[in-house]
Motif scaffolding. Structure first.
Motif, PDB file in Angstrom:
ATOM      1  N   GLY A 167      -6.789   5.906  -1.551  1.00 15.07           N
ATOM      2  CA  GLY A 167      -6.047   4.853  -0.839  1.00 15.07           C
ATOM      3  C   GLY A 167      -4.579   5.239  -0.792  1.00 15.07           C
ATOM      4  N   PHE A 168      -3.699   4.237  -0.786  1.00 14.12           N
ATOM      5  CA  PHE A 168      -2.267   4.522  -0.697  1.00 14.12           C
ATOM      6  C   PHE A 168      -1.826   5.482  -1.803  1.00 14.12           C
ATOM      7  CE2 PHE A 168      -2.169   0.538   1.752  1.00 14.12           C
ATOM      8  CZ  PHE A 168      -1.374   0.932   2.816  1.00 14.12           C
ATOM      9  N   ALA A 169      -2.221   5.176  -3.060  1.00 15.46           N
ATOM     10  CA  ALA A 169      -1.711   5.957  -4.188  1.00 15.46           C
ATOM     11  C   ALA A 169      -2.362   7.338  -4.249  1.00 15.46           C
ATOM     12  CB  ALA A 169      -1.959   5.194  -5.496  1.00 15.46           C
ATOM     13  N   GLY A 170      -3.697   7.360  -4.235  1.00 16.05           N
ATOM     14  CA  GLY A 170      -4.409   8.629  -4.417  1.00 16.05           C
ATOM     15  C   GLY A 170      -4.086   9.630  -3.331  1.00 16.05           C
TER      16      GLY A 170
ATOM     17  N   ALA B  27     -19.193   7.991  -5.475  1.00 11.05           N
ATOM     18  CA  ALA B  27     -18.677   6.763  -6.089  1.00 11.05           C
ATOM     19  C   ALA B  27     -18.628   6.948  -7.604  1.00 11.05           C
ATOM     20  CB  ALA B  27     -19.573   5.587  -5.729  1.00 11.05           C
TER      21      ALA B  27
ATOM     22  N   VAL C 230     -11.758  12.362  -5.040  1.00 16.22           N
ATOM     23  CA  VAL C 230     -13.081  11.730  -4.976  1.00 16.22           C
ATOM     24  C   VAL C 230     -12.929  10.361  -4.331  1.00 16.22           C
ATOM     25  CG1 VAL C 230     -14.994  10.804  -6.356  1.00 16.22           C
ATOM     26  CG2 VAL C 230     -13.781  12.848  -7.138  1.00 16.22           C
ATOM     27  N   ASP C 231     -13.738  10.062  -3.346  1.00 16.88           N
ATOM     28  CA  ASP C 231     -13.722   8.700  -2.784  1.00 16.88           C
ATOM     29  C   ASP C 231     -15.141   8.320  -2.350  1.00 16.88           C
ATOM     30  OD1 ASP C 231     -11.125   6.842  -1.601  1.00 16.88           O
ATOM     31  OD2 ASP C 231     -13.146   6.306  -0.936  1.00 16.88           O
TER      32      ASP C 231
ATOM     33  N   GLN D  37       0.585  -6.045  -6.689  1.00 21.11           N
ATOM     34  CA  GLN D  37      -0.482  -5.172  -6.167  1.00 21.11           C
ATOM     35  C   GLN D  37      -0.313  -5.046  -4.654  1.00 21.11           C
ATOM     36  OE1 GLN D  37      -3.181  -7.381  -8.719  1.00 21.11           O
ATOM     37  NE2 GLN D  37      -4.270  -5.470  -9.133  1.00 21.11           N
TER      38      GLN D  37
ATOM     39  N   ALA E   4       2.199   1.337  -5.135  1.00 20.70           N
ATOM     40  CA  ALA E   4       1.197   2.409  -5.194  1.00 20.70           C
ATOM     41  C   ALA E   4       1.803   3.723  -4.698  1.00 20.70           C
ATOM     42  CB  ALA E   4      -0.022   2.022  -4.346  1.00 20.70           C
TER      43      ALA E   4
ATOM     44  N   LYS F 145     -10.702  -2.549 -10.074  1.00 19.99           N
ATOM     45  CA  LYS F 145     -12.063  -2.074 -10.322  1.00 19.99           C
ATOM     46  C   LYS F 145     -12.108  -1.458 -11.720  1.00 19.99           C
ATOM     47  CE  LYS F 145     -13.824  -1.343  -5.777  1.00 19.99           C
ATOM     48  NZ  LYS F 145     -14.458  -0.463  -4.805  1.00 19.99           N
TER      49      LYS F 145
ATOM     50  N   ILE G   9      -6.861  -4.869   8.277  1.00 18.07           N
ATOM     51  CA  ILE G   9      -8.289  -5.167   8.283  1.00 18.07           C
ATOM     52  C   ILE G   9      -8.593  -6.479   8.998  1.00 18.07           C
ATOM     53  CG2 ILE G   9      -9.988  -6.107   6.657  1.00 18.07           C
ATOM     54  CD1 ILE G   9      -9.670  -3.809   4.992  1.00 18.07           C
TER      55      ILE G   9
ATOM     56  N   HIS H 279       4.203  -1.498  10.152  1.00 11.83           N
ATOM     57  CA  HIS H 279       2.764  -1.243  10.101  1.00 11.83           C
ATOM     58  C   HIS H 279       2.367  -0.028  10.931  1.00 11.83           C
ATOM     59  CE1 HIS H 279       2.830  -5.052   8.064  1.00 11.83           C
ATOM     60  NE2 HIS H 279       1.605  -4.795   7.644  1.00 11.83           N
TER      61      HIS H 279
ATOM     62  N   GLY I 269      -8.048   1.173  -6.896  1.00  9.28           N
ATOM     63  CA  GLY I 269      -7.672  -0.088  -6.248  1.00  9.28           C
ATOM     64  C   GLY I 269      -8.342  -1.310  -6.848  1.00  9.28           C
TER      65      GLY I 269
ATOM     66  N   LEU J 150      -2.795   4.641 -11.185  1.00  8.13           N
ATOM     67  CA  LEU J 150      -1.777   4.377 -10.155  1.00  8.13           C
ATOM     68  C   LEU J 150      -2.142   3.142  -9.335  1.00  8.13           C
ATOM     69  CD1 LEU J 150      -1.407   7.974  -8.594  1.00  8.13           C
ATOM     70  CD2 LEU J 150       0.199   6.868 -10.176  1.00  8.13           C
ATOM     71  N   GLY J 151      -1.139   2.519  -8.751  1.00  3.45           N
ATOM     72  CA  GLY J 151      -1.360   1.461  -7.759  1.00  3.45           C
ATOM     73  C   GLY J 151      -2.010   0.212  -8.344  1.00  3.45           C
ATOM     74  N   ASP J 152      -2.927  -0.373  -7.569  1.00  2.12           N
ATOM     75  CA  ASP J 152      -3.563  -1.630  -7.991  1.00  2.12           C
ATOM     76  C   ASP J 152      -4.297  -1.487  -9.314  1.00  2.12           C
ATOM     77  OD1 ASP J 152      -2.668  -2.765  -5.674  1.00  2.12           O
ATOM     78  OD2 ASP J 152      -4.637  -3.171  -4.801  1.00  2.12           O
TER      79      ASP J 152
END
Ligand SMILES: Cc1cc2nc3c(=O)[nH]c(=O)nc-3n(C[C@H](O)[C@H](O)[C@H](O)COP(=O)(O)OP(=O)(O)OC[C@H]3O[C@@H](n4cnc5c(N)ncnc54)[C@H](O)[C@@H]3O)c2cc1C
Length: 423
Positions: free
Chosen positions: A13-16, A79, A34-35, A318, A323, A267, A46, A384, A107, A300-302
């Protein structure tokens, strides 16, 4: 030559993604990103996908393409299931990987506060998959409403309750209201104005956009009122069953549509010591984002609850900026000798929330100044667009928004349900 160390970054995400982009051509490290998805996406938009105002590909982009020129980075689709710190190993749904350094950037997810009815029956809005399923549900229910004879049943399909009056809830209730005024009345001539249900925005706090300035809150409240959004504050969604939303003030709202934007928690994964987790299941870290109790695991991040930044004794908000800034700081630190490491301090760049097609609110850092209406909306658009990950997406999104601004409409309202095939 010294062997390269392996850094595994879980979550792009933003951080990774920021971290792997910054270390992507490193001579010191080999990186594995890894995602669980093969694409990066932009959560702030979204809500526009979920209401058919944007196409999903405008706010997402495949990792493998983003990383083409990052010679030290490999992408791994998978995952995360478990971390085994004693063996420097992570367990994925499709294999295992060994690391020298692990970075957790997975996140947050929706928090239903233990209410299983709400978890099972409400519509979350965290991922592209959530947004597409929300879009399909809204559009399918609109069409079903045209076939129903019973006006009460019809109203249940056309009433929307949005739980959580933070930026996501405000944006969503605003756009649903515009959809009701500009689109539903035109696309569904079978429905009369009386058929259209209400849009409710519910929050347990005493203001919408509770984290923003009083000026922003008051303006947003009045604009949502003008859009005919029914706002209920100091009120909690207690339950959702029998096609009814139950509120803490004993109100009952008959509806099939509860959209959940009311809370998140990080998570959490098996394998970390219990003491490493702090409030909201975030991993407690020091000012270098090093997770408490470990020598080679960062968050990192959230996912991260950074302790030691004087202005943020309870951790950082958050949001995208913390992040990105944490990732930038960690990339710098990993490239220099430990005695030169810089502690993380968050630089607040202000906050924005959009209310409708041409109005938004903006607070400058520390809420010293405030903008509202068209000027804040214009800045929202710019910020944005710049946040999107590649040039083509920026151009496409700008084009879409100009179309929406002029015609008050877009045409991404297709119900697309992928057929299930074994991959
Ligand atoms: C609807 C919505 C609107 C928002 N609007 C704003 C806004 O306007 N402004 C703002 O600043 N912030 C906004 N936010 C918050 C912002 O998106 C987050 O703070 C930010 O994304 C955090 O970045 P991150 O890198 O920590 O996590 P994320 O960006 O969430 O990235 C997490 C990554 O981890 C991956 N992942 C998750 N679980 C696993 C697993 N088990 N295995 C492998 N990979 C995994 C995910 O696929 C994802 O790529 C919004 C969030 C949402 C949901």
């Amino acid at each position: 030559m010294k062997k390269k160390q392996t850094i595994i970054v879980v979550g792009g995400g933003f951080a990774g993604l920021e971290l792997v982009k910054r270390l992507g051509n490193s001579s010191k490290y080999e990186l594995i990103l890894v995602d669980c998805n093969n694409y990066n996406f932009f959560p702030p938009l979204i809500y526009q996908v979920s209401t058919g105002f944007m196409e999903p590909s405008a706010i997402s982009y495949p990792f493998r393409k983003i990383l083409r020129d990052k010679k030290s980075v490999h992408f791994r689709l998978g995952a995360l299931k478990e971390v085994v710190p004693s063996e420097n190993k992570i367990v994925l749904n499709n294999g295992e990987l060994k690391y020298n350094i692990l970075v957790m950037a997975t996140g947050a997810e929706s928090n239903f506060f233990g209410n299983t009815n709400i978890e099972e029956k409400s519509l979350p809005m965290k991922t592209i998959s959530d947004a597409l399923s929300l879009r399909n549900v809204i559009l399918t229910r609109l069409d079903r409403a045209t076939r129903l004879k019973d006006s009460q049943e019809r109203k249940k399909l056309l009433t929307f309750v949005v739980a959580g009056a933070g930026p996501t809830g405000v944006e969503l209730s605003g756009i649903l209201s515009e959809m009701r005024s500009f689109i539903i009345t035109k696309d569904y001539p079978e429905l009369s104005k009386e058929d259209l249900g209400d849009i409710y925005l519910i929050d347990g706090q005493d203001a919408v956009l509770a984290a923003m300035s009083k000026n922003s809150q008051n303006y947003t409240h009045s604009q949502l009122n003008k859009l005919n959004v029914k706002i209920k504050l100091n009120t909690l969604v207690k339950d959702f069953k029998d096609e009814t939303v139950y509120l803490s003030d004993n109100t009952q709202i008959p509806t099939k549509n509860l959209i959940w934007a009311a809370g998140i928690s990080a998570k959490a994964f098996k394998g970390f010591a219990k003491e490493s987790y702090g409030q909201g299941k975030r991993l407690k870290t020091n000012v270098f984002n090093l997770v408490d109790g470990y020598k080679n695991i960062y968050a990192l991040g959230d996912s991260a609850l950074v302790m030691g930044d004087d202005n943020y004794p309870n951790g950082h908000p958050q949001l995208a900026q913390p992040a990105l800034q944490q990732a930038k700081n960690l990339a710098h630190n990993l490239n220099v000798a430990p005695q030169e490491w810089t502690p993380f301090t968050y630089k607040d760049k202000g906050s924005l929330a959009i209310i409708g097609r041409n109005k938004a609110v903006m607070d400058f850092p520390k809420q010293k100044y405030h903008l509202k209406g068209f000027s804040a909306w214009f800045i929202w658009i710019f910020v944005h667009i710049m946040g999107l990950v590649n040039f083509k997406n920026k151009v496409r999104t700008l084009y879409n928004w100009i179309g929406y601004y002029i015609y008050k409409d877009q045409s991404f309202r297709m119900i697309i349900k992928p057929s299930e095939r074994k991959s």
